[in-house]
Design an enzyme around this catalytic site. Structure first.
Site, PDB file in Angstrom:
ATOM      1  N   GLY A   1      76.078 -33.698  51.965  1.00  0.00           N
ATOM      2  CA  GLY A   1      74.783 -34.071  52.536  1.00  0.00           C
ATOM      3  C   GLY A   1      74.049 -32.948  53.232  1.00  0.00           C
ATOM      4  O   GLY A   1      73.316 -33.183  54.194  1.00  0.00           O
ATOM      5  N   SER A   2      74.215 -31.695  52.788  1.00  0.00           N
ATOM      6  CA  SER A   2      73.535 -30.577  53.473  1.00  0.00           C
ATOM      7  C   SER A   2      72.018 -30.687  53.365  1.00  0.00           C
ATOM      8  O   SER A   2      71.298 -30.314  54.295  1.00  0.00           O
ATOM      9  CB  SER A   2      74.015 -29.233  52.927  1.00  0.00           C
ATOM     10  OG  SER A   2      73.556 -29.025  51.607  1.00  0.00           O
TER      11      SER A   2
ATOM     12  N   HIS B   1      67.202 -31.349  42.286  1.00  0.00           N
ATOM     13  CA  HIS B   1      68.163 -30.924  41.265  1.00  0.00           C
ATOM     14  C   HIS B   1      68.262 -29.400  41.342  1.00  0.00           C
ATOM     15  O   HIS B   1      67.229 -28.721  41.507  1.00  0.00           O
ATOM     16  CB  HIS B   1      67.691 -31.386  39.884  1.00  0.00           C
ATOM     17  CG  HIS B   1      68.588 -30.980  38.769  1.00  0.00           C
ATOM     18  ND1 HIS B   1      69.748 -31.649  38.481  1.00  0.00           N
ATOM     19  CD2 HIS B   1      68.509 -29.946  37.887  1.00  0.00           C
ATOM     20  CE1 HIS B   1      70.352 -31.051  37.465  1.00  0.00           C
ATOM     21  NE2 HIS B   1      69.625 -30.022  37.083  1.00  0.00           N
TER      22      HIS B   1
HETATM   23  N1  LIG Z   1      67.436 -43.162  37.519  1.00  0.00           N
HETATM   24  C1  LIG Z   1      67.805 -41.952  38.011  1.00  0.00           C
HETATM   25  N2  LIG Z   1      68.904 -41.841  38.764  1.00  0.00           N
HETATM   26  C2  LIG Z   1      69.270 -40.620  39.265  1.00  0.00           C
HETATM   27  C3  LIG Z   1      68.515 -39.466  38.969  1.00  0.00           C
HETATM   28  C4  LIG Z   1      67.330 -39.620  38.167  1.00  0.00           C
HETATM   29  O1  LIG Z   1      66.600 -38.640  37.893  1.00  0.00           O
HETATM   30  N3  LIG Z   1      67.015 -40.871  37.705  1.00  0.00           N
HETATM   31  N4  LIG Z   1      68.925 -38.223  39.445  1.00  0.00           N
HETATM   32  C5  LIG Z   1      70.332 -38.141  39.809  1.00  0.00           C
HETATM   33  C6  LIG Z   1      70.732 -36.835  40.378  1.00  0.00           C
HETATM   34  N5  LIG Z   1      71.169 -35.964  39.274  1.00  0.00           N
HETATM   35  C7  LIG Z   1      70.482 -34.817  39.056  1.00  0.00           C
HETATM   36  O2  LIG Z   1      69.594 -34.388  39.808  1.00  0.00           O
HETATM   37  C8  LIG Z   1      72.273 -36.304  38.458  1.00  0.00           C
HETATM   38  C9  LIG Z   1      73.391 -36.872  39.059  1.00  0.00           C
HETATM   39  C10 LIG Z   1      74.497 -37.211  38.284  1.00  0.00           C
HETATM   40  C11 LIG Z   1      74.493 -36.979  36.906  1.00  0.00           C
HETATM   41  C12 LIG Z   1      75.672 -37.384  36.078  1.00  0.00           C
HETATM   42  O3  LIG Z   1      75.818 -36.966  34.941  1.00  0.00           O
HETATM   43  N6  LIG Z   1      76.532 -38.221  36.679  1.00  0.00           N
HETATM   44  C13 LIG Z   1      77.792 -38.642  35.990  1.00  0.00           C
HETATM   45  C14 LIG Z   1      78.722 -39.303  37.000  1.00  0.00           C
HETATM   46  C15 LIG Z   1      79.155 -38.287  38.055  1.00  0.00           C
HETATM   47  C16 LIG Z   1      80.166 -38.885  39.012  1.00  0.00           C
HETATM   48  O4  LIG Z   1      80.282 -40.125  39.067  1.00  0.00           O
HETATM   49  O5  LIG Z   1      80.816 -38.086  39.712  1.00  0.00           O
HETATM   50  C17 LIG Z   1      77.489 -39.654  34.901  1.00  0.00           C
HETATM   51  O6  LIG Z   1      76.535 -40.444  35.033  1.00  0.00           O
HETATM   52  O7  LIG Z   1      78.287 -39.664  33.958  1.00  0.00           O
HETATM   53  C18 LIG Z   1      73.401 -36.386  36.321  1.00  0.00           C
HETATM   54  C19 LIG Z   1      72.288 -36.029  37.081  1.00  0.00           C
HETATM   55  C20 LIG Z   1      70.715 -39.277  40.725  1.00  0.00           C
HETATM   56  N7  LIG Z   1      70.365 -40.526  40.063  1.00  0.00           N
HETATM   57  N1  GAR Z   2      72.063 -33.388  39.659  1.00  0.00           N
HETATM   58  C1  GAR Z   2      72.208 -33.655  41.050  1.00  0.00           C
HETATM   59  C2  GAR Z   2      72.777 -32.452  41.748  1.00  0.00           C
HETATM   60  O1  GAR Z   2      73.502 -31.662  41.156  1.00  0.00           O
HETATM   61  N2  GAR Z   2      72.417 -32.314  43.012  1.00  0.00           N
HETATM   62  C3  GAR Z   2      72.871 -31.176  43.770  1.00  0.00           C
HETATM   63  O2  GAR Z   2      74.033 -31.502  44.519  1.00  0.00           O
HETATM   64  C4  GAR Z   2      74.055 -30.673  45.663  1.00  0.00           C
HETATM   65  C5  GAR Z   2      74.280 -31.598  46.836  1.00  0.00           C
HETATM   66  O3  GAR Z   2      74.413 -30.893  47.943  1.00  0.00           O
HETATM   67  P1  GAR Z   2      74.357 -31.635  49.376  1.00  0.00           P
HETATM   68  O4  GAR Z   2      75.156 -32.923  49.263  1.00  0.00           O
HETATM   69  O5  GAR Z   2      74.985 -30.623  50.263  1.00  0.00           O
HETATM   70  O6  GAR Z   2      72.893 -31.915  49.673  1.00  0.00           O
HETATM   71  C6  GAR Z   2      72.712 -29.947  45.744  1.00  0.00           C
HETATM   72  O7  GAR Z   2      72.805 -28.618  45.245  1.00  0.00           O
HETATM   73  C7  GAR Z   2      71.845 -30.767  44.812  1.00  0.00           C
HETATM   74  O8  GAR Z   2      70.795 -30.024  44.205  1.00  0.00           O
END
Ligand SMILES: Nc1nc2c(c(=O)[nH]1)N[C@@H](CN(C=O)c1ccc(C(=O)N[C@@H](CCC(=O)O)C(=O)O)cc1)CN2
Ligand code: GAR
Length: 299
Positions: free
Chosen positions: A96-97, A193
């Site tokens: 959560g940084s 992201h």
């Molecule tokens: N509806 C949406 N939900 C989320 C988005 C979004 O744009 N639309 N962004 C994500 C954050 N994210 C990238 O920024 C992201 C997070 C996770 C994944 C992913 O592939 N997750 C895996 C599971 C990972 C795990 O459980 O440890 C998966 O779904 O297989 C991709 C992109 C947040 N939600």
């Molecule tokens: N696709 C989603 C993703 O990769 N998010 C990334 O996870 C990290 C979370 O850091 P934080 O928990 O320290 O804020 C951050 O680098 C954020 O951009």
């Protein structure tokens, strides 16, 4: 003059006797103080009242740090600019940084918002612990074997509806946001992201995996993207990006740290813009941020 200092915040502080006659008071548990749901430090000064010794019931004027900074927050949380302080929800899965960086910017008075609830899929993650320490309620979503206390999508929407949320900020949240929530908060859910979308985004691209892919590609630049959230991973309208150089022998950890520093700065600036209502939508559907310093400039 005697002076009292307290925190009008979601954080619950014990009463602390500090230097001569200054006392920290929990702002909304004290019978003498108005309830202000702000996350600003407050200087509570006796306002033409008899000396404490002479009166048992003490009424105090609650002055927010905004007032010290030249802006004031009145009873209904409107700033001098007439813009209401916004209620923010944050979604995290890890340390959560980014959440902490925005919260610290709120405390400094740079972001006119307050975190009213945190949602996580990991009840014991660092972001959730930080929220609890600061008196911010924590909700678990989704419901899984590992998190049996987790809510269903419909129950999440119902639970969040009780907080009067204006914007939802995803900050390292790794699960898909359900369409029910997206419909409930149109153009009000943002995500950060760690790459220059649309490059290196989508399912499977999160955390260090993103930076490893960037390095393996030979890209000379990377950087964070903040975008609005739609039904798919990382395909929503882009609101802000920053360029970060990729150095010849970068490891994924080194690149991640360089990008993360820019994430913290950018997310705090974007949070300030949405709370100040400086995000506008162009006719072709592109969101823009109005400059705070020069309102005629948009980026
Ligand atoms: N509806 C949406 N939900 C989320 C988005 C979004 O744009 N639309 N962004 C994500 C954050 N994210 C990238 O920024 C992201 C997070 C996770 C994944 C992913 O592939 N997750 C895996 C599971 C990972 C795990 O459980 O440890 C998966 O779904 O297989 C991709 C992109 C947040 N939600
Ligand atoms: N696709 C989603 C993703 O990769 N998010 C990334 O996870 C990290 C979370 O850091 P934080 O928990 O320290 O804020 C951050 O680098 C954020 O951009």
């Amino acid at each position: 003059m005697e002076s009292l200092f307290g925190v009008c915040s979601n954080s619950f502080l014990p009463s602390i006797q500090t230097h001569k006659n200054s006392v920290f008071l929990p702002s909304f548990n004290s019978p003498h103080l108005p309830r202000i749901k702000s996350q600003n430090w407050v200087s509570l000064k006796p306002h033409n009242f008899p000396p404490f010794a002479a009166s048992k019931k003490r009424e105090l004027k609650c002055i927010s740090s905004d007032e010290r900074l030249g802006t004031s927050v009145d009873e209904d949380d409107s700033l001098k600019t007439g813009v209401r302080i916004k209620n923010l929800a944050v979604f995290v899965s890890g340390g959560g940084s980014n959440f902490r960086a925005i919260h610290e910017a709120i405390v400094r008075g740079e972001v006119h918002g307050r975190f009213v609830v945190l949602v996580t899929n990991k009840h014991d993650c660092g972001g959730a612990e930080y929220a609890r320490k600061n008196g911010i309620p924590v909700i678990i979503y989704p419901n899984t074997k590992g998190e049996p206390e987790g809510l269903s999508s419909n129950n999440l929407v119902a639970a969040l509806s009780t907080y009067g949320i204006d914007f939802i900020l995803l900050a390292g949240y790794l699960k898909l946001i359900p369409s029910e929530l997206i419909r409930a908060y149109p153009k009000s859910i943002l995500n950060i992201h760690p790459s220059l979308l649309p490059a290196f985004g989508g399912k499977g691209y999160y955390g260090q995996k993103v930076h490893k892919a960037v390095i393996a590609s030979g890209a000379r630049y990377s950087g964070p993207t903040i975008h609005f959230v739609d039904e798919n991973y990382d395909t929503g309208r882009i609101l802000a990006q920053r360029i970060v150089p990729v150095i010849a022998n970068d490891t994924a950890e080194e690149l991640a740290a360089r990008v993360l520093r820019q994430e913290h700065k950018m997310y705090a600036e974007v949070a300030a813009a949405i709370c100040d209502e400086r995000v506008i939508w162009r006719e072709d559907g592109v969101p823009l941020i109005q400059s705070k310093a020069n309102p005629e400039h948009y980026s």
